[in-house]
Design an enzyme around this catalytic site. Structure first.
Site, PDB file in Angstrom:
ATOM      1  N   LYS A   1       0.858  -1.193   0.000  1.00  0.00           N
ATOM      2  CA  LYS A   1       0.000   0.000   0.000  1.00  0.00           C
ATOM      3  C   LYS A   1       0.895   1.245   0.000  1.00  0.00           C
ATOM      4  O   LYS A   1       1.808   1.359   0.837  1.00  0.00           O
ATOM      5  CB  LYS A   1      -0.827  -0.054   1.277  1.00  0.00           C
ATOM      6  CG  LYS A   1      -2.153   0.638   1.207  1.00  0.00           C
ATOM      7  CD  LYS A   1      -2.892   0.303   2.500  1.00  0.00           C
ATOM      8  CE  LYS A   1      -4.203   0.972   2.609  1.00  0.00           C
ATOM      9  NZ  LYS A   1      -4.783   0.808   3.942  1.00  0.00           N
TER      10      LYS A   1
HETATM   11  C1  E4P Z   1      -7.855   2.057   4.162  1.00  0.00           C
HETATM   12  O1  E4P Z   1      -7.363   1.088   3.644  1.00  0.00           O
HETATM   13  C2  E4P Z   1      -7.600   2.565   5.494  1.00  0.00           C
HETATM   14  O2  E4P Z   1      -6.958   1.560   6.231  1.00  0.00           O
HETATM   15  C3  E4P Z   1      -8.833   2.907   6.275  1.00  0.00           C
HETATM   16  O3  E4P Z   1     -10.001   2.524   5.579  1.00  0.00           O
HETATM   17  C4  E4P Z   1      -8.891   4.293   6.836  1.00  0.00           C
HETATM   18  O4  E4P Z   1     -10.095   4.475   7.537  1.00  0.00           O
HETATM   19  P1  E4P Z   1     -10.361   5.672   8.564  1.00  0.00           P
HETATM   20  O5  E4P Z   1     -10.661   6.897   7.774  1.00  0.00           O
HETATM   21  O6  E4P Z   1     -11.556   5.222   9.358  1.00  0.00           O
HETATM   22  O7  E4P Z   1      -9.119   5.799   9.378  1.00  0.00           O
END
Ligand code: E4P
Length: 291
Positions: free
Chosen positions: A94
């Site tokens: 990622k």
């Molecule tokens: C995406 O892959 C992130 O890990 C995640 O969805 C972020 O979510 P949040 O905005 O609730 O921190």
């Protein structure tokens, strides 16, 4: 539609590993999970913990890089992939769609260049996608997945509009558009002297309701789906930063490839008050029955 779990909490993963198709983590989730275990007195080795997670999940698992410069991102991606992909052949790297903040030596396009460099060698997930433009650039760079952040778009729109920041509340883009139109109509009745000034008043009022034409996180994702369809981009869309089951349902209707949900939303998806009611009634009626 595939469903990924958005967590680094092994207990949550264990409970639903047979229901999910993959997993997404990020540095904040990883830190939260490890800190919570250390807080309970457990002696956690991060590398072993990651291996345990990878083994438990059948399907892609996103691990996020912390580097921001092009060469460092590529190097960290290779390192993570070499170290962990052998565990269960399911690692996806990622990478933020842009690591540029303007506050250090990191320049624009460093992460897109890294995604392009890794294309065909290491699967990537371009994360922190907040606009259709970023989604297009990531697809053109060759990202395997992109992650538009539905909930965080809603958070910023709510703030801009002045809607109380209910973290898990659904932001209704259609309702917003209706209200905006109503306000614009009213402004047209103002005693203005030219079309230009009517336009400025209306535009000012209308602008408050969207972020460059985006009315909610779901709306952003729907637009990305349309654009990818228009041009046949192969990049898969993982709707991320999900806060409630209604977002998941709207995204399913829109045909998103994947949603990644926190454990709390998965619980919400499984239950329904009418199902609970029905189950209780069936249990009651079954008391005297023997099949
Ligand atoms: C995406 O892959 C992130 O890990 C995640 O969805 C972020 O979510 P949040 O905005 O609730 O921190």
């Amino acid at each position: 539609m595939k469903i990924f779990l958005d967590t680094a909490d092994f207990n949550e993963i264990e409970q639903v590993k047979h229901v999910i198709d993959g997993l997404t983590t990020n540095p904040s989730l990883m830190n939260k999970a490890v800190e919570s275990l250390r807080g309970k007195g457990e002696n956690i080795n991060l590398e072993d913990y990651i291996r345990k997670i990878l083994k438990a999940v059948k399907g892609p698992v996103s691990l996020e890089v912390n580097s921001a410069k092009y060469e460092a991102i590529v190097e960290e991606a290779k390192l993570l992939y070499d170290k962990y992909n052998k565990v269960n052949r399911n690692v996806v790297i990622k990478i933020p769609v842009s690591t540029f903040t303007g506050e250090d030596s990191v320049t624009q396009f460093e992460s897109l260049m890294a995604i392009r460099k890794l294309k065909g060698k290491i699967p990537t997930n371009a994360t922190l996608v907040m606009s259709v433009s970023q989604a297009v650039l990531a697809a053109k760079a060759g990202a395997t997945y992109i992650s538009p952040f539905v909930g965080r778009i809603d958070d910023s729109l709510k703030k801009k509009i002045g809607i109380p920041p209910d973290r898990d509340g659904y932001l209704d883009a259609e309702l917003l558009e209706d209200i905006a139109e109503e306000l614009v109509e009213k402004s047209i009745n103002h005693k203005t002297t030219s079309i230009g000034s009517v336009y400025s008043v209306a535009e000012r009022k209308h602008n408050k309701f969207h972020d460059d034409g985006i009315y909610s996180g779901v709306d952003l994702t729907e637009k990305i789906i349309s654009v990818y369809d228009n041009y046949g981009f192969k990049t898969k869309i993982i709707a991320a930063s999900i806060r409630n089951k209604r977002q998941v349902e709207e995204l399913a209707v829109a045909g998103v490839d994947i949603v990644t949900v926190p454990f709390s939303v998965l619980l919400e998806m499984e239950a329904h008050y009418k199902t609970k009611e029905g189950v209780k009634k069936f249990r009651e009626d079954a008391k005297g029955l023997k099949y």
